[in-house]
Design a protein around this motif. Sequence first.
Motif, PDB file in Angstrom:
ATOM      1  N   PHE A  61      45.747  57.566   2.083  1.00 45.37           N
ATOM      2  CA  PHE A  61      47.101  57.947   2.454  1.00 45.37           C
ATOM      3  C   PHE A  61      47.084  58.953   3.603  1.00 45.37           C
ATOM      4  O   PHE A  61      46.178  59.785   3.703  1.00 45.37           O
ATOM      5  CB  PHE A  61      47.828  58.561   1.254  1.00 45.37           C
ATOM      6  N   PRO A  62      48.091  58.899   4.448  1.00 47.08           N
ATOM      7  CA  PRO A  62      48.215  59.906   5.511  1.00 47.08           C
ATOM      8  C   PRO A  62      48.583  61.257   4.915  1.00 47.08           C
ATOM      9  O   PRO A  62      48.882  61.387   3.721  1.00 47.08           O
ATOM     10  CB  PRO A  62      49.321  59.346   6.401  1.00 47.08           C
ATOM     11  N   LYS A  63      48.590  62.276   5.775  1.00 46.40           N
ATOM     12  CA  LYS A  63      48.871  63.623   5.290  1.00 46.40           C
ATOM     13  C   LYS A  63      50.288  63.757   4.757  1.00 46.40           C
ATOM     14  O   LYS A  63      50.542  64.524   3.831  1.00 46.40           O
ATOM     15  CB  LYS A  63      48.641  64.637   6.419  1.00 46.40           C
ATOM     16  N   THR A  66      51.941  62.243   1.070  1.00 46.83           N
ATOM     17  CA  THR A  66      50.728  62.011   0.289  1.00 46.83           C
ATOM     18  C   THR A  66      51.059  62.155  -1.191  1.00 46.83           C
ATOM     19  O   THR A  66      51.646  63.162  -1.599  1.00 46.83           O
ATOM     20  CB  THR A  66      49.636  63.013   0.685  1.00 46.83           C
ATOM     21  N   LEU A 110      54.849  51.732   1.628  1.00 50.03           N
ATOM     22  CA  LEU A 110      53.578  52.441   1.772  1.00 50.03           C
ATOM     23  C   LEU A 110      52.739  52.307   0.509  1.00 50.03           C
ATOM     24  O   LEU A 110      51.503  52.168   0.591  1.00 50.03           O
ATOM     25  CB  LEU A 110      53.834  53.911   2.084  1.00 50.03           C
ATOM     26  N   SER A 114      49.124  50.595   0.556  1.00 48.63           N
ATOM     27  CA  SER A 114      47.944  51.318   0.079  1.00 48.63           C
ATOM     28  C   SER A 114      47.185  50.502  -0.953  1.00 48.63           C
ATOM     29  O   SER A 114      45.950  50.567  -1.021  1.00 48.63           O
ATOM     30  CB  SER A 114      48.373  52.655  -0.523  1.00 48.63           C
ATOM     31  N   ARG A 204      49.957  51.313   9.721  1.00 47.10           N
ATOM     32  CA  ARG A 204      49.824  52.767   9.706  1.00 47.10           C
ATOM     33  C   ARG A 204      48.528  53.201   9.030  1.00 47.10           C
ATOM     34  O   ARG A 204      47.823  54.096   9.508  1.00 47.10           O
ATOM     35  CB  ARG A 204      51.029  53.374   8.986  1.00 47.10           C
ATOM     36  N   LEU A 205      48.197  52.560   7.919  1.00 46.09           N
ATOM     37  CA  LEU A 205      46.993  52.954   7.182  1.00 46.09           C
ATOM     38  C   LEU A 205      45.726  52.514   7.905  1.00 46.09           C
ATOM     39  O   LEU A 205      44.761  53.281   8.008  1.00 46.09           O
ATOM     40  CB  LEU A 205      47.034  52.369   5.766  1.00 46.09           C
ATOM     41  N   TYR A 206      45.719  51.286   8.409  1.00 50.81           N
ATOM     42  CA  TYR A 206      44.538  50.814   9.138  1.00 50.81           C
ATOM     43  C   TYR A 206      44.408  51.509  10.495  1.00 50.81           C
ATOM     44  O   TYR A 206      43.330  51.487  11.096  1.00 50.81           O
ATOM     45  CB  TYR A 206      44.589  49.303   9.333  1.00 50.81           C
ATOM     46  N   ALA A 208      44.285  54.546  10.927  1.00 55.92           N
ATOM     47  CA  ALA A 208      43.514  55.780  10.723  1.00 55.92           C
ATOM     48  C   ALA A 208      42.133  55.378  10.187  1.00 55.92           C
ATOM     49  O   ALA A 208      41.891  55.428   8.964  1.00 55.92           O
ATOM     50  CB  ALA A 208      44.224  56.713   9.746  1.00 55.92           C
ATOM     51  N   ARG A 211      40.187  57.678   7.611  1.00 60.07           N
ATOM     52  CA  ARG A 211      40.543  57.652   6.189  1.00 60.07           C
ATOM     53  C   ARG A 211      40.036  56.378   5.524  1.00 60.07           C
ATOM     54  O   ARG A 211      39.602  56.408   4.367  1.00 60.07           O
ATOM     55  CB  ARG A 211      42.054  57.781   6.032  1.00 60.07           C
TER      56      ARG A 211
END
Length: 377
Positions: A61-63, A66, A110, A114, A204-206, A208, A211
């Motif tokens: 997860f992003p900051k 979270t 999200l 995830s 968004r998740l990929y 980063a 992470r």
Amino acid sequence: MKRLTTLASIAGLCTVVGLFASSGLEDVSAAVASAGWGALLVVLARIVAVAWAGLGWYVVFPKAPTPLLRDCISLRFVREGINTLLPVATVGGDFVGARLLAKRGVSGALAGASMFVDLMTQAVTQLVFTVLGLGLLIWLVGDGPVARTVSGGVALAVPALAAFYLIQRRAGHRVIQALVNRFASGREWRALGAVDQLYDGLRRLYGAPGRVFAAIVVHFGGWIIGTLEVYLCLHFMGYPVDFMQALVIESLAQAVRGAAFAVPGALGAQEGGLIALCGLFNIPAEAALALSLVKRFADLGVGLPSLLLWHRTEAAIRAKGEEETEEAEAESDPDGAIRFSRRPKPTTHAATLGPFYSYAPPRMGARLDEKDLKKCA
């Protein structure tokens, strides 16, 4: 689908009965009893591994926003219990986990994204874990039928894994929509959001990679922790294998379970796989079956409380929804007039005389006049 699952369950159960009968129930029981406290240590290792997998879900997860780490860990146990003990092809629990996470302050899109990223990182690490076990097998034992069979499975798993990744990154909207409709039908699943929003979450998740790589490292550590189940159980039963041999058995046994995803609990597949793998290190069949029983004891020891946690979580969500509805009605109607008007009116029911006859007393307000009496006469 239900018929196929039923047939697979029957076939798996028959396989298990045949294997236990051929190995001798007394010998298998003695091997299980010899495990002693090792069985509890196996359950403890399973608890640590599942909690570690919850950490792997958390790090993707992003900051902001979270979720709480304890939410990811507790819902990871819910996912494990459903996938292990219920006939949902080992993925139904993941959709449940995503839906419950969406009830805890994370957007539905999200949460769903995830879940897919978490499945991807787990699949990648399991493939690496299997390849590591295959390499150690060839190094320790040499090439053989088991190694060639596993090599064929790896050759099939690589393109399947690549396709799963491309579906998430490219034009896979229709496939994802079909999965959501198949496993997440119903109004309560709308929290997962539209497919377009789901793909925004995936991008968004990929987007980063740090992470995602951290999640891969964490999940790979979880597979290594799972090796302790084999190592501890066999040591307590009097078959001291080294950690590399235990890793070969655990990694390839997990690959067998993954290949038998259509069979609830991998019945028969796990037992047969452990017999073949343990035999490579001169461990008898009764000890391999005892190891399988201890692993299934860990499935129950972790899965049943997880299902209870799922039940309590769903009950809490329903209760919270009812309270929010009552509060909204109270704010919109402080005097309670609307609620009073919606109160159902009492209804009178006819007195019954047995199951086939009923009698309703006549209305006293309706009287017969003289003409009616003459007609009746």
